[in-house]
Design an enzyme around this catalytic site. Structure first.
Site, PDB file in Angstrom:
ATOM      1  N   LYS A 198       0.822  -1.226   0.000  1.00 29.31           N
ATOM      2  CA  LYS A 198       0.000   0.000   0.000  1.00 29.31           C
ATOM      3  C   LYS A 198       0.854   1.273   0.000  1.00 29.31           C
ATOM      4  CE  LYS A 198      -2.870   0.576   3.615  1.00 29.31           C
ATOM      5  NZ  LYS A 198      -1.801   0.104   4.331  1.00 29.31           N
ATOM      6  N   THR A 216       3.982   1.508  -0.970  1.00 33.22           N
ATOM      7  CA  THR A 216       4.663   1.505  -2.268  1.00 33.22           C
ATOM      8  C   THR A 216       3.740   2.057  -3.347  1.00 33.22           C
ATOM      9  OG1 THR A 216       5.962  -0.420  -1.579  1.00 33.22           O
ATOM     10  CG2 THR A 216       5.840   0.016  -3.949  1.00 33.22           C
ATOM     11  N   ARG A 229       2.507   8.292   6.843  1.00 29.98           N
ATOM     12  CA  ARG A 229       2.850   8.226   8.268  1.00 29.98           C
ATOM     13  C   ARG A 229       4.347   7.961   8.431  1.00 29.98           C
ATOM     14  NH1 ARG A 229      -0.542   3.405  10.210  1.00 29.98           N
ATOM     15  NH2 ARG A 229      -0.087   2.779   8.076  1.00 29.98           N
ATOM     16  N   LYS A 265       7.731  -6.478  10.543  1.00 28.21           N
ATOM     17  CA  LYS A 265       7.303  -5.828   9.307  1.00 28.21           C
ATOM     18  C   LYS A 265       8.463  -5.208   8.531  1.00 28.21           C
ATOM     19  CE  LYS A 265       4.175  -2.288   7.528  1.00 28.21           C
ATOM     20  NZ  LYS A 265       3.448  -1.062   7.817  1.00 28.21           N
ATOM     21  N   ALA A 285      -3.167   1.548  13.014  1.00 23.02           N
ATOM     22  CA  ALA A 285      -4.547   1.530  12.520  1.00 23.02           C
ATOM     23  C   ALA A 285      -5.391   0.432  13.131  1.00 23.02           C
ATOM     24  CB  ALA A 285      -4.557   1.396  10.990  1.00 23.02           C
ATOM     25  N   PHE A 311      -3.480  -0.579   7.141  1.00 21.69           N
ATOM     26  CA  PHE A 311      -4.157  -1.864   6.986  1.00 21.69           C
ATOM     27  C   PHE A 311      -5.279  -1.795   5.953  1.00 21.69           C
ATOM     28  CE2 PHE A 311      -2.505  -2.315  11.499  1.00 21.69           C
ATOM     29  CZ  PHE A 311      -1.400  -3.053  11.113  1.00 21.69           C
ATOM     30  N   PHE A 324       2.666  -9.030 -10.046  1.00 28.88           N
ATOM     31  CA  PHE A 324       3.873  -9.853  -9.926  1.00 28.88           C
ATOM     32  C   PHE A 324       4.063 -10.628 -11.226  1.00 28.88           C
ATOM     33  CE2 PHE A 324       2.912  -8.837  -5.614  1.00 28.88           C
ATOM     34  CZ  PHE A 324       4.092  -8.919  -4.910  1.00 28.88           C
ATOM     35  N   TRP A 379       6.583  -0.933  -8.063  1.00 30.46           N
ATOM     36  CA  TRP A 379       7.733  -1.472  -7.329  1.00 30.46           C
ATOM     37  C   TRP A 379       8.916  -1.639  -8.276  1.00 30.46           C
ATOM     38  CZ3 TRP A 379      11.184  -5.466  -7.366  1.00 30.46           C
ATOM     39  CH2 TRP A 379      11.917  -5.685  -6.188  1.00 30.46           C
TER      40      TRP A 379
END
Length: 559
Positions: free
Chosen positions: A74, A76, A97, A108, A276, A304, A385, A413
Site C-alpha cells: 500500500k 509503495t 505516516r 514488518k 490503525a 491496513f 507480480f 515497485w
C-alpha cells in the site's frame, strides 16, 4: 541483474537537496527548517500566511484488502501513484505516516515504500527521522510522571490508584513491559501500583497529535485527556494537573510537518504515525492540510485494510478535520487474494483460479465499503507480480467490473512512476466525478448504535456482543458526556471479523466488544475487540538481527 533490496535501491540514487524539493511546491528557503540536506520541517503557520497553489486540491486515499503474509504494497503504491501523477504533469504531493521503531526492528521492517517507489532518505525515515516520536513519548511520559507525583504529593484530586488509566510508552516492541508493578522500594519512591507500557504509536498523545489543527488545539486536546478516576468515580484530566502547556511545549517543533521526497523527487510529507488496528492509522491532519494547501493532487494512505484505516480516515479524520476525499485506491495482489482463498503462503505463486475465486470476496467487500457505505469512487490497483497469469487477472477484473469498479495493473515497485501511469490516469478521471461521500454513522447516535453500524455495515457482522465490563463502561462514558464522540475500533487487521484466522469474507459472525475506553484528547472512543494489545512483542527472529552499520556509517539490512 541480481535482486536489489529496498535500501540498496535507495542508496544508489542521489536525492535532490531539500530546498529544490520545497521549491517545487512554492516554498523558499525561508519557509523551511533544515534537518540536514534531505529533510526539512515546514512551519504550520504557513497555512495562514502562504498563498498556496491557488487550486482546490484533490484528495486521494490509498487503502487495501486485509493484509496477508503474501503482501499488498500500500505505501509503495501510494508513492508510485504520486510519482505517476508527477510524470503526467500534475502538482502532486504524497502524505504518509512515519514508521515506528517497533515494527522496523520487529516483523514488518521499514515503512517507506519499496523497490523504485520509496520515500528517501529511507534509513533516516525508518530510524529516528526528525525525532518526532521521541518527543511524543516524552510528552506522554511527562504526563505519567505528573500523575504519579500528584498522588505522591498528597493526592489533592483524590485519584483512585486502582483506576489510573494513563500508561507510559516507548517506541519499541517489548512484551516484558505490558504489565508491570512500579513505585516499589518504600514510601520515598512513590505509591506501589500495577502499571504498564504501550508502544508510542498506540498512545493517545500520538492520536491527538495527528488530529490537532494548531498548537492551541493540541493544548486543548491534551487538557481533555482522562488520566484516572477519583475515588468518587469522576474522571480526572491532564488539565486538572496543569500538564497541557508543558506537554505541548515538548511538541512545538514536532508538530511541524516533515518534508522529504520520493526516489523520483516528488515532494512527500511524512508526519505522525498512529497504528490503525488500535488508533486511527493516518498521518497528521497538519501534514494533509499542508499538502492540500501546496499541491493540486494529494495522495495519502491509511493503515491496513479498508475495514480499519480507511473507515477511520473517513469516519474520524475526515469528520474531525472537515476533509472530503475525491477518490480511493484499493490495493490488492493476486497472491494475497489466493491466500484469502485458503492457499498456503508457499503456494500463492502458482495459478489457482478456484482459490482466487474464494479469496476475491474479501476484495469485493472492501470495494463495497468504499463505494456503497461511504459513497466514494474507487479503483482497484492490482500490484502485479511476474507470475500472475492472464486468466487470474481477467477473473479479478471481471468481478470488480460487476461492482462498477475498474481494475488497473500497477508495476510501481519495479518501474516507479512509469509503472503507475494507467492507474494515475484513472484516478484523475475519478477525481472529476461527483461523489456522494457520507459517514458510516451519525455521531449523535448512541455508543452502541455507532459500534453496531461499523460492525454490520463495514465488517459484515450479524451484530455485536458486549462483555458486562464493556456495557458498564459505555453507561459510564455516556453519563460523563462522551457519548457523542466517534468510535475507533481496535480490531485485528487480518480479518473482517475479530478472529484473525477467519479469512476471505466471512458471514454469520458477531463482533465481541470486551472494553470501551475514552480518548478524550484524540476525540474518540476506543472499542476493543478480540485480543488486541497496545504493546506488541518481537518475533522469534526479529528484523533487528539483520540490521547493521559499517565503519562509514552506512546502514544495511533495512527493507
Amino acid at each position: 541483474m541480481g535482486f536489489k533490496s529496498d535500501i540498496e535501491i535507495a542508496q544508489e540514487i542521489t536525492p535532490l537537496h531539500i530546498k529544490e524539493v520545497a521549491a517545487k511546491i512554492g516554498l523558499t528557503e525561508n519557509d523551511i527548517e533544515y534537518y540536514g540536506q534531505y529533510k526539512a520541517k515546514v512551519d504550520y503557520n504557513l497555512l495562514k500566511t502562504h498563498p498556496g497553489s491557488g487550486n482546490k486540491a484533490k484528495l486521494i486515499l490509498c487503502t487495501a484488502i486485509n493484509p496477508t503474509p503474501a503482501g499488498e504494497g500500500k505505501t509503495t503504491m501510494t508513492v508510485g501513484v504520486g510519482d505517476a501523477l508527477t510524470k503526467l504533469g500534475k502538482n502532486a504531493i504524497i502524505a504518509l505516516r512515519e514508521p515506528s521503531l517497533g515494527p522496523v526492528f520487529g516483523i514488518k521492517g521499514g515503512a517507506a515504500g519499496g523497490g523504485y517507489a520509496q520515500v528517501v532518505p529511507m534509513e533516516d525515515i525508518n530510524l529516528h527521522f526528525t525525532g518526532d516520536f521521541h518527543a511524543i513519548g516524552a510528552a506522554n511520559n511527562l504526563l505519567a510522571a505528573m500523575v504519579d507525583n500528584h498522588i505522591f504529593q498528597g493526592n489533592e484530586l483524590d485519584i483512585d490508584t486502582r483506576r489510573v488509566i494513563w500508561r507510559r510508552c516507548v517506541d519499541m516492541n517489548d512484551r516484558q513491559l505490558r504489565n508491570i508493578v512500579d513505585g516499589m522500594g518504600g514510601k520515598a519512591h512513590g505509591v506501589t501500583r500495577e502499571d504498564g507500557f504501550d508502544i508510542t504509536v498506540a498512545s493517545e498523545i500520538m492520536a491527538a497529535f495527528c488530529l490537532a489543527t494548531s498548537i492551541d488545539d493540541l493544548k486543548a486536546r491534551f487538557a481533555r485527556i482522562v488520566v484516572a478516576y477519583s475515588r468518587a468515580g469522576e474522571p480526572v484530566t491532564a488539565g486538572q494537573l496543569g500538564a497541557q502547556g508543558a506537554m505541548a511545549a515538548l511538541l512545538k517543533d514536532s508538530l511541524k510537518p516533515n518534508l522529504v521526497q520520493s526516489l523520483e523527487g516528488t515532494p512527500a510529507f511524512v508526519h505522525g504515525g498512529p497504528f490503525a488496528n488500535i488508533a486511527h492509522g493516518c498521518n497528521s491532519v497538519m501534514a494533509t492540510k499542508m499538502a492540500m494547501h501546496l499541491g493540486d493532487y494529494v495522495i495519502t494512505e491509511a493503515g491496513f485494510g479498508a475495514d480499519l484505516g480507511a473507515e477511520k480516515f473517513l469516519d474520524i479524520k475526515c469528520r474531525l478535520a472537515n476533509l472530503k476525499p475525491d477518490a480511493v485506491i484499493i490495493v490488492a495482489t493476486i497472491k494475497a487474494l489466493k491466500y484469502n482463498g485458503g492457499v498456503p503462503k508457499t503456494e500463492v505463486g502458482n495459478e489457482n483460479l478456484e482459490a482466487l475465486e474464494k479469496g476475491i470476496p474479501n476484495l469485493l467487500k472492501h470495494v463495497e465499503n468504499i463505494t456503497q457505505v461511504f459513497g466514494l469512487p474507487a479503483v482497484v490497483a492490482l500490484n502485479r507480480f511476474t507470475n500472475d497469469t492472464d486468466a487470474e487477472i481477467e477473473l479479478v477484473t471481471r468481478k470488480c467490473k460487476e461492482l462498477g469498479v475498474n481494475v488497473k495493473l500497477a508495476e510501481v515497485w519495479a518501474k516507479g512512476g512509469e509503472g503507475g501511469i494507467e492507474l494515475a490516469e484513472e484516478i484523475i478521471r475519478l477525481c472529476e466525478q461527483p461523489n456522494s461521500f457520507k459517514y458510516a454513522y451519525d455521531t449523535n447516535s448512541s455508543i452502541v448504535e455507532k459500534i453496531e453500524a461499523i460492525a454490520t455495515k463495514v465488517y459484515g457482522a450479524d451484530g455485536v456482543d458486549y462483555a458486562p465490563k464493556a456495557l458498564k463502561e459505555i453507561e459510564e462514558l455516556e453519563k460523563y458526556g462522551f457519548g457523542d464522540l466517534p468510535i475507533c475500533m481496535a480490531k485485528t487487521q487480518y480479518s473482517l471479523t475479530d478472529d484473525q484466522t477467519l479469512l476471505g469474507r466471512p458471514t454469520g459472525f458477531k463482533i465481541t466488544i470486551r472494553q470501551v475506553q475514552v480518548s478524550a484528547g484524540a476525540g474518540f472512543l476506543v472499542a476493543l475487540t478480540g485480543e488486541i494489545m497496545k504493546m506488541p512483542g518481537l518475533p522469534k527472529v526479529p528484523a533487528a538481527t539483520r540490521i547493521d552499520v559499517d565503519s562509514n556509517g552506512k546502514i544495511s539490512g533495512l527493507f
